[in-house]
Design an enzyme around this catalytic site. Structure first.
Site, PDB file in Angstrom:
ATOM      1  N   ARG A 121      -8.741  -0.563   4.382  1.00 25.63           N
ATOM      2  CA  ARG A 121      -7.889   0.480   3.770  1.00 25.63           C
ATOM      3  C   ARG A 121      -6.518  -0.082   3.412  1.00 25.63           C
ATOM      4  NH1 ARG A 121      -7.959   6.065   6.902  1.00 25.63           N
ATOM      5  NH2 ARG A 121      -6.394   6.303   5.287  1.00 25.63           N
ATOM      6  N   ASP A 129       3.909   0.652  12.210  1.00 26.69           N
ATOM      7  CA  ASP A 129       2.697   0.039  11.664  1.00 26.69           C
ATOM      8  C   ASP A 129       2.479  -1.394  12.165  1.00 26.69           C
ATOM      9  OD1 ASP A 129       2.078   2.325  10.360  1.00 26.69           O
ATOM     10  OD2 ASP A 129       2.634   1.646   8.362  1.00 26.69           O
ATOM     11  N   CYS A 153      -5.475   7.982   9.141  1.00 24.15           N
ATOM     12  CA  CYS A 153      -5.870   7.341  10.387  1.00 24.15           C
ATOM     13  C   CYS A 153      -5.652   8.293  11.559  1.00 24.15           C
ATOM     14  CB  CYS A 153      -5.042   6.086  10.599  1.00 24.15           C
ATOM     15  SG  CYS A 153      -5.760   4.641   9.844  1.00 24.15           S
ATOM     16  N   LYS A 212       0.841  -1.213   0.000  1.00 25.85           N
ATOM     17  CA  LYS A 212       0.000   0.000   0.000  1.00 25.85           C
ATOM     18  C   LYS A 212       0.869   1.254   0.000  1.00 25.85           C
ATOM     19  CE  LYS A 212      -2.006   1.847   4.071  1.00 25.85           C
ATOM     20  NZ  LYS A 212      -1.684   3.251   4.133  1.00 25.85           N
ATOM     21  N   ASN A 213       1.824   1.301   0.925  1.00 25.87           N
ATOM     22  CA  ASN A 213       2.584   2.544   1.095  1.00 25.87           C
ATOM     23  C   ASN A 213       3.551   2.815  -0.053  1.00 25.87           C
ATOM     24  OD1 ASN A 213       1.182   2.938   3.406  1.00 25.87           O
ATOM     25  ND2 ASN A 213       2.881   2.572   4.813  1.00 25.87           N
ATOM     26  N   ARG A 238      -0.608  14.443  13.588  1.00 27.09           N
ATOM     27  CA  ARG A 238      -0.104  14.312  12.225  1.00 27.09           C
ATOM     28  C   ARG A 238       0.015  15.648  11.505  1.00 27.09           C
ATOM     29  NH1 ARG A 238      -1.799   8.534   9.800  1.00 27.09           N
ATOM     30  NH2 ARG A 238       0.318   8.661   9.053  1.00 27.09           N
TER      31      ARG A 238
HETATM   32  C1  UD1 Z   1       3.944   6.964   6.538  1.00 28.53           C
HETATM   33  C2  UD1 Z   1       3.123   5.721   6.310  1.00 28.53           C
HETATM   34  C3  UD1 Z   1       2.557   5.187   7.619  1.00 28.53           C
HETATM   35  C4  UD1 Z   1       3.682   4.977   8.609  1.00 28.53           C
HETATM   36  C5  UD1 Z   1       4.546   6.228   8.742  1.00 28.53           C
HETATM   37  C6  UD1 Z   1       5.784   6.019   9.608  1.00 28.53           C
HETATM   38  C7  UD1 Z   1       2.204   5.984   4.088  1.00 28.53           C
HETATM   39  C8  UD1 Z   1       0.987   6.188   3.257  1.00 28.53           C
HETATM   40  N1  UD1 Z   1       2.019   6.023   5.405  1.00 28.53           N
HETATM   41  O1  UD1 Z   1       3.071   7.954   7.092  1.00 28.53           O
HETATM   42  O2  UD1 Z   1       1.899   3.956   7.348  1.00 28.53           O
HETATM   43  O3  UD1 Z   1       3.136   4.669   9.870  1.00 28.53           O
HETATM   44  O4  UD1 Z   1       4.998   6.665   7.451  1.00 28.53           O
HETATM   45  O5  UD1 Z   1       6.549   4.968   9.121  1.00 28.53           O
HETATM   46  O6  UD1 Z   1       3.284   5.739   3.586  1.00 28.53           O
HETATM   47  N2  UD1 Z   1       5.526  14.640  11.224  1.00 28.53           N
HETATM   48  C9  UD1 Z   1       5.595  15.967  11.583  1.00 28.53           C
HETATM   49  N3  UD1 Z   1       5.457  16.917  10.608  1.00 28.53           N
HETATM   50  C10 UD1 Z   1       5.280  16.598   9.302  1.00 28.53           C
HETATM   51  C11 UD1 Z   1       5.216  15.237   8.943  1.00 28.53           C
HETATM   52  C12 UD1 Z   1       5.354  14.272   9.921  1.00 28.53           C
HETATM   53  O7  UD1 Z   1       5.758  16.294  12.772  1.00 28.53           O
HETATM   54  O8  UD1 Z   1       5.178  17.516   8.474  1.00 28.53           O
HETATM   55  C13 UD1 Z   1       5.656  13.613  12.274  1.00 28.53           C
HETATM   56  C14 UD1 Z   1       4.420  12.706  12.357  1.00 28.53           C
HETATM   57  O9  UD1 Z   1       3.407  13.290  13.156  1.00 28.53           O
HETATM   58  C15 UD1 Z   1       5.013  11.474  12.968  1.00 28.53           C
HETATM   59  C16 UD1 Z   1       6.418  11.400  12.345  1.00 28.53           C
HETATM   60  O10 UD1 Z   1       6.702  12.726  11.903  1.00 28.53           O
HETATM   61  O11 UD1 Z   1       5.131  11.629  14.358  1.00 28.53           O
HETATM   62  C17 UD1 Z   1       6.551  10.443  11.182  1.00 28.53           C
HETATM   63  O12 UD1 Z   1       5.530  10.732  10.224  1.00 28.53           O
HETATM   64  P1  UD1 Z   1       5.727  10.382   8.666  1.00 28.53           P
HETATM   65  O13 UD1 Z   1       6.951   9.532   8.505  1.00 28.53           O
HETATM   66  O14 UD1 Z   1       5.645  11.641   7.903  1.00 28.53           O
HETATM   67  O15 UD1 Z   1       4.454   9.494   8.404  1.00 28.53           O
HETATM   68  P2  UD1 Z   1       3.520   9.490   7.131  1.00 28.53           P
HETATM   69  O16 UD1 Z   1       4.304   9.791   5.918  1.00 28.53           O
HETATM   70  O17 UD1 Z   1       2.296  10.272   7.420  1.00 28.53           O
END
Ligand code: UD1
Length: 417
Positions: A398, A305, A116, A22-23, A121
């Site tokens: 999902r 995850d 989710c 998925k990711n 986030r």
């Molecule tokens: C992706 C994955 C999700 C996985 C996560 C961490 C997809 C579709 N989803 O989510 O399944 O759990 O990586 O491996 O690929 N953060 C900030 N500011 C930002 C962005 C992120 O503070 O602008 C924080 C988030 O709140 C979190 C951490 O950084 O605490 C990691 O988030 P991130 O790696 O960005 O996760 P996603 O890309 O949303």
């Protein structure tokens, strides 16, 4: 089909083939926008997040069709950069359309992306990085407006590891004028898959798989044919469920190279693993060993995850386990539901719980509140001694193509209703 009923206590037995990731699929589908041509993306999972991404691409003017197990995207007709729909609010990975669309149009308007409910986030890392590449942001009436007269390369240093921000920088970077150097890039295998797809399209990215990427911008990208790798999180879910239920499984096509933290944990929990090019064979223990502490971390660490699934398995471990969540806040929503099934779990602080293993869980009616927590409840239901029902399963769909069919093929008594 919002609920799953499970009659637990069966040791899993047999062979299952792991679906596409998925990711990896979601950002690659977003990246097809950059070419303005046709791309065929094979091995895409038929899950609701992928369907949502397809409708978003269609709303942007792409012609998108399933062909066998792949998706054909023709992005030649994309004109407008407006994304206002339920799909944006419901799916955080719609955020990677921001970087992709900025590579295609000079202005993008989108709703605040959802996903989710695991912590707040924020999207500050995405915004700060894209600003350095010449993008201006405005927030008006709940809409995010991004515009760039001239997208240019930059030297960007991410202060924290972020999968989504790394993907957005790559997507914008391949289209920008000049080079982008990204330090502190996330190294998740899904980012490697995105880079490989872009390389097939004609992009030049150095340092793939490391935390320092150098992206050469401004190259013409062409449509291509690409195969999405298997889903390491789905493979890990099934692997850990075998540790929790006992039995013997063969996880065909499991991407074991990307699963070291998970296979190590499964072995420490008492699983006997045999890894080959074709997949992973696992024999579960009579009772899982309690691991003193399981801590999530960015790749190559133990994936957040799979935290809830590991937590579910340790509810029947032979001792105490501390589970520490280092990536997301509020990712222990499953605890209350597991306690309904007889688990003994105590929240130590916002990021830590203590699990005191009990010999067996009992069935209960529980509710999934997010994707991976929902899968963990299915795992718990399979481990429990009698009937459980899991509601809220739309979250599970999902990310899992057909979790009931897969477990049924492995001998479990499970149906979706
Ligand atoms: C992706 C994955 C999700 C996985 C996560 C961490 C997809 C579709 N989803 O989510 O399944 O759990 O990586 O491996 O690929 N953060 C900030 N500011 C930002 C962005 C992120 O503070 O602008 C924080 C988030 O709140 C979190 C951490 O950084 O605490 C990691 O988030 P991130 O790696 O960005 O996760 P996603 O890309 O949303």
């Amino acid at each position: 089909m919002d609920s799953i009923h499970i009659w637990g206590g069966v040791a899993l037995q047999g062979e299952v083939c792991i679906q596409g990731s998925k990711n990896a699929t979601l950002p690659i589908l977003a990246a097809t926008l950059l070419t303005g041509e046709c791309s065929y993306i094979r091995n895409c999972p038929r899950i609701s997040d992928v369907y949502a991404m397809i409708s978003l691409l269609q709303s942007l003017g792409c012609i998108v069709n399933w062909q066998e197990n792949g998706i054909l995207v023709d992005s030649s007709q994309v004109r407008r950069g407006e994304m206002r729909s339920e799909a944006v609010r419901g799916m955080r990975s719609s955020l990677c359309l921001l970087g992709a669309m900025l590579g295609r149009c000079s202005e993008v308007v989108m709703e605040h992306p959802g996903g989710c409910v695991i912590g707040s986030r924020p999207i500050d890392l995405h915004i700060e990085a894209l600003k350095q590449m010449g993008v201006e942001f405005k927030e008006e009436a709940g809409l995010l407006k991004a515009s760039a007269d001239r997208l240019h390369g930059a030297v960007i240093c991410l202060p924290r590891s972020s999968v989504g921000a790394t993907e957005n920088i790559i997507l914008a970077g391949v289209m920008a004028e000049g080079d982008t150097e990204l330090k502190g890039a996330a190294r998740e295998p899904e980012i490697v898959a995105l880079c490989r797809y872009l390389e097939c399209c004609g992009a030049c990215i150095e340092g793939i798989g490391t935390d320092c990427l150098r992206i050469k911008g401004g190259r013409t990208l062409y449509g291509t044919d690409f195969e999405v790798p298997a889903d390491r999180i789905v493979a890990g879910t099934y692997l850990l469920t075998c540790i929790g239920t006992g039995g013997n499984l063969f996880l065909g096509k499991a991407p074991w190279r990307e699963m070291e933290a998970v296979t190590n944990l499964a072995e420490r929990m008492g699983g006997k693993l045999c890894i080959s090019e074709k997949g992973i064979y696992v024999q579960g223990p009579d009772r899982p060993r309690a691991i003193e502490c399981i801590t999530t971390a960015p790749y190559p660490g133990f994936p957040t995850d799979l935290q809830s699934v590991a937590l579910a398995v340790e509810t029947v471990g032979d001792g105490n386990t501390v589970i520490e969540e280092k990536i997301f806040e509020n990712r222990f929503r499953v605890v209350e539901e597991l306690c309904r099934m007889g688990a003994k779990i105590r929240q130590l602080d916002a990021s830590k719980v203590l699990v005191e293993g009990v010999p067996v869980l009992h069935g209960a009616a529980v509710e999934a509140r997010e994707l991976r927590g929902g899968a963990a409840l299915v795992t718990a239901g399979l481990m429990a001694r009698d009937k459980s029902s899991v509601s809220g399963c739309l979250y599970i769909y999902r990310g899992y193509e057909n979790i009931c069919r897969d477990f049924r093929e492995l001998g479990a008594r499970i149906i979706s209703v």
